[in-house]
Design a protein around this motif. Structure first.
Motif, PDB file in Angstrom:
ATOM      1  N   ARG A 178       0.837  -1.201   0.000  1.00 45.82           N
ATOM      2  CA  ARG A 178       0.000   0.000   0.000  1.00 45.82           C
ATOM      3  C   ARG A 178       0.873   1.253   0.000  1.00 45.82           C
ATOM      4  O   ARG A 178       2.036   1.211   0.409  1.00 45.82           O
ATOM      5  N   PRO A 179       0.338   2.384  -0.453  1.00 43.87           N
ATOM      6  CA  PRO A 179       1.129   3.619  -0.498  1.00 43.87           C
ATOM      7  C   PRO A 179       1.673   3.994   0.878  1.00 43.87           C
ATOM      8  O   PRO A 179       0.965   3.921   1.884  1.00 43.87           O
ATOM      9  N   ALA A 180       2.925   4.387   0.925  1.00 47.51           N
ATOM     10  CA  ALA A 180       3.571   4.719   2.202  1.00 47.51           C
ATOM     11  C   ALA A 180       2.921   5.907   2.872  1.00 47.51           C
ATOM     12  O   ALA A 180       2.898   6.004   4.108  1.00 47.51           O
ATOM     13  N   ASP A 181       2.360   6.834   2.076  1.00 54.98           N
ATOM     14  CA  ASP A 181       1.739   8.026   2.669  1.00 54.98           C
ATOM     15  C   ASP A 181       0.327   7.750   3.180  1.00 54.98           C
ATOM     16  O   ASP A 181      -0.275   8.587   3.856  1.00 54.98           O
ATOM     17  N   ASP A 182      -0.234   6.578   2.850  1.00 53.33           N
ATOM     18  CA  ASP A 182      -1.571   6.182   3.311  1.00 53.33           C
ATOM     19  C   ASP A 182      -2.644   7.183   2.892  1.00 53.33           C
ATOM     20  O   ASP A 182      -3.692   7.279   3.536  1.00 53.33           O
ATOM     21  N   ASP A 183      -2.380   7.923   1.821  1.00 56.06           N
ATOM     22  CA  ASP A 183      -3.308   8.970   1.375  1.00 56.06           C
ATOM     23  C   ASP A 183      -4.285   8.392   0.356  1.00 56.06           C
ATOM     24  O   ASP A 183      -4.339   8.807  -0.798  1.00 56.06           O
ATOM     25  N   VAL A 184      -5.078   7.428   0.811  1.00 54.41           N
ATOM     26  CA  VAL A 184      -5.930   6.639  -0.076  1.00 54.41           C
ATOM     27  C   VAL A 184      -7.392   7.053   0.066  1.00 54.41           C
ATOM     28  O   VAL A 184      -7.950   7.046   1.165  1.00 54.41           O
ATOM     29  N   ASP A 217     -13.956   8.461   2.188  1.00 53.50           N
ATOM     30  CA  ASP A 217     -12.905   9.308   2.744  1.00 53.50           C
ATOM     31  C   ASP A 217     -12.040   9.789   1.585  1.00 53.50           C
ATOM     32  O   ASP A 217     -11.524   8.973   0.812  1.00 53.50           O
ATOM     33  N   VAL A 218     -11.870  11.103   1.480  1.00 54.78           N
ATOM     34  CA  VAL A 218     -11.157  11.713   0.357  1.00 54.78           C
ATOM     35  C   VAL A 218      -9.820  12.287   0.832  1.00 54.78           C
ATOM     36  O   VAL A 218      -9.784  13.121   1.733  1.00 54.78           O
ATOM     37  N   ASN A 219      -8.729  11.817   0.223  1.00 56.81           N
ATOM     38  CA  ASN A 219      -7.388  12.335   0.527  1.00 56.81           C
ATOM     39  C   ASN A 219      -7.177  12.512   2.038  1.00 56.81           C
ATOM     40  O   ASN A 219      -7.083  13.628   2.545  1.00 56.81           O
ATOM     41  N   PRO A 220      -7.059  11.425   2.797  1.00 57.71           N
ATOM     42  CA  PRO A 220      -6.961  11.536   4.262  1.00 57.71           C
ATOM     43  C   PRO A 220      -5.781  12.351   4.780  1.00 57.71           C
ATOM     44  O   PRO A 220      -5.866  12.917   5.872  1.00 57.71           O
ATOM     45  N   LEU A 221      -4.696  12.401   4.026  1.00 58.71           N
ATOM     46  CA  LEU A 221      -3.551  13.184   4.490  1.00 58.71           C
ATOM     47  C   LEU A 221      -3.870  14.666   4.484  1.00 58.71           C
ATOM     48  O   LEU A 221      -3.637  15.389   5.469  1.00 58.71           O
ATOM     49  N   GLU A 222      -4.455  15.144   3.393  1.00 64.81           N
ATOM     50  CA  GLU A 222      -4.767  16.563   3.256  1.00 64.81           C
ATOM     51  C   GLU A 222      -6.031  16.962   4.012  1.00 64.81           C
ATOM     52  O   GLU A 222      -6.285  18.165   4.209  1.00 64.81           O
ATOM     53  N   ASN A 223      -6.815  15.967   4.420  1.00 64.80           N
ATOM     54  CA  ASN A 223      -8.103  16.231   5.077  1.00 64.80           C
ATOM     55  C   ASN A 223      -8.226  15.370   6.337  1.00 64.80           C
ATOM     56  O   ASN A 223      -8.966  14.394   6.372  1.00 64.80           O
ATOM     57  N   PRO A 239      -3.436  21.865  -2.659  1.00 74.17           N
ATOM     58  CA  PRO A 239      -4.048  20.833  -3.509  1.00 74.17           C
ATOM     59  C   PRO A 239      -4.453  19.597  -2.713  1.00 74.17           C
ATOM     60  O   PRO A 239      -3.715  19.126  -1.851  1.00 74.17           O
ATOM     61  N   GLY A 240      -5.636  19.098  -3.027  1.00 74.12           N
ATOM     62  CA  GLY A 240      -6.147  17.895  -2.363  1.00 74.12           C
ATOM     63  C   GLY A 240      -7.018  18.175  -1.169  1.00 74.12           C
ATOM     64  O   GLY A 240      -7.730  17.274  -0.702  1.00 74.12           O
ATOM     65  N   MET A 241      -6.977  19.393  -0.650  1.00 75.04           N
ATOM     66  CA  MET A 241      -7.863  19.746   0.462  1.00 75.04           C
ATOM     67  C   MET A 241      -9.285  19.922  -0.071  1.00 75.04           C
ATOM     68  O   MET A 241      -9.502  20.440  -1.169  1.00 75.04           O
ATOM     69  N   VAL A 242     -10.252  19.463   0.706  1.00 72.33           N
ATOM     70  CA  VAL A 242     -11.655  19.565   0.313  1.00 72.33           C
ATOM     71  C   VAL A 242     -12.045  21.028   0.161  1.00 72.33           C
ATOM     72  O   VAL A 242     -11.742  21.865   1.015  1.00 72.33           O
ATOM     73  N   TYR A 286     -12.423  15.918   8.221  1.00 74.68           N
ATOM     74  CA  TYR A 286     -12.404  16.666   6.964  1.00 74.68           C
ATOM     75  C   TYR A 286     -12.391  15.776   5.735  1.00 74.68           C
ATOM     76  O   TYR A 286     -12.785  16.210   4.646  1.00 74.68           O
ATOM     77  N   MET A 287     -11.959  14.522   5.863  1.00 72.06           N
ATOM     78  CA  MET A 287     -11.919  13.601   4.719  1.00 72.06           C
ATOM     79  C   MET A 287     -13.260  12.962   4.424  1.00 72.06           C
ATOM     80  O   MET A 287     -13.473  12.426   3.344  1.00 72.06           O
ATOM     81  N   HIS A 288     -14.187  12.989   5.386  1.00 67.47           N
ATOM     82  CA  HIS A 288     -15.312  12.069   5.449  1.00 67.47           C
ATOM     83  C   HIS A 288     -16.612  12.646   4.880  1.00 67.47           C
ATOM     84  O   HIS A 288     -17.067  13.714   5.301  1.00 67.47           O
ATOM     85  N   PHE A 289     -17.182  11.911   3.930  1.00 66.31           N
ATOM     86  CA  PHE A 289     -18.518  12.205   3.413  1.00 66.31           C
ATOM     87  C   PHE A 289     -19.365  10.955   3.574  1.00 66.31           C
ATOM     88  O   PHE A 289     -18.870   9.837   3.375  1.00 66.31           O
TER      89      PHE A 289
END
Length: 202
Positions: A96-102, A135-141, A165-168, A194-197
């Motif tokens: 999985r991506p190391a940044d976990d920004d999935v 969940d959208v872009n958890p790192l940025e949100n 970029p990537g912030m909701v 902030y990531m969650h809809f």
């Protein structure tokens, strides 16, 4: 730069995907939805590289077509998404991506308590367990409570007044609101997700 046109598709979960979900513990007996109630949603999205990519989400069957419309709007807004492949969400941890920004949806689990709390569970199903949350872009949100998050890497994004970029955005919120979904960043109190809809807003 020319962008590829938006495409989307919805299909029942293929047998290998069902096996992947069960093997990884993302679905098990006792979950509030059966595998037959879930759908594989494929959509075109814009990456942080400004190129078009095909992403996949596992979502509730009744939300699949509406969410395809949401992601069409996000694509037209040039809203960037970091990672949205099935293996990014459900593959072996080492891959999985190391940044976990999935960006992802279905996961049969309890709702996660606020970072204000030291607990690990709430005793109630998350809307992700129904495939009715994204969940959208958890790192940025990040999921923030009492000025803290469980992921220290998200701290630079606590300040929501400085857009990156990537912030909701407001337009992204309106895209989900167009199908009646609420945003965790609008919760009252000290806790904001902030990531969650989700279909219920919770």
């Amino acid at each position: 730069m020319l962008f590829s046109p938006f495409h989307s598709s919805v299909q029942p979960l293929p047998a290998p995907v069902k096996t992947q979900l069960k093997a990884g513990g993302f679905w098990h007996k006792g979950c509030p939805v059966g595998l037959g109630e879930l759908r594989l949603l494929a959509v075109t999205y814009r990456g942080f590289d400004r190129r078009g990519h095909t992403g996949q989400l596992i979502v509730n069957e009744r939300a699949a077509e509406p969410l395809a419309g949401v992601f069409r709007r996000l694509y037209r807004l040039h809203f960037p998404i970091r990672h949205m492949a099935l293996d990014d969400m459900y593959g072996p941890p080492r891959g999985r991506p190391a940044d976990d920004d999935v960006t992802g949806s279905f996961h049969c689990r309890q709702a996660v308590p606020s970072p204000c709390s030291s607990g690990t569970g709430t005793g109630s199903w998350s809307m992700h367990a129904y495939g009715l949350a994204v969940d959208v872009n958890p790192l940025e949100n990040p999921y923030v409570g009492c000025g803290q998050s469980r992921d220290p890497a998200t701290r630079p994004y606590f300040d929501r007044s400085r857009h990156r970029p990537g912030m909701v955005t407001r337009r992204a919120i309106r895209a989900f609101r167009s199908i009646g979904w609420g945003w965790g960043g609008a919760w009252t109190g000290n806790t904001k997700d902030y990531m969650h809809f989700s279909s219920t807003g919770h």
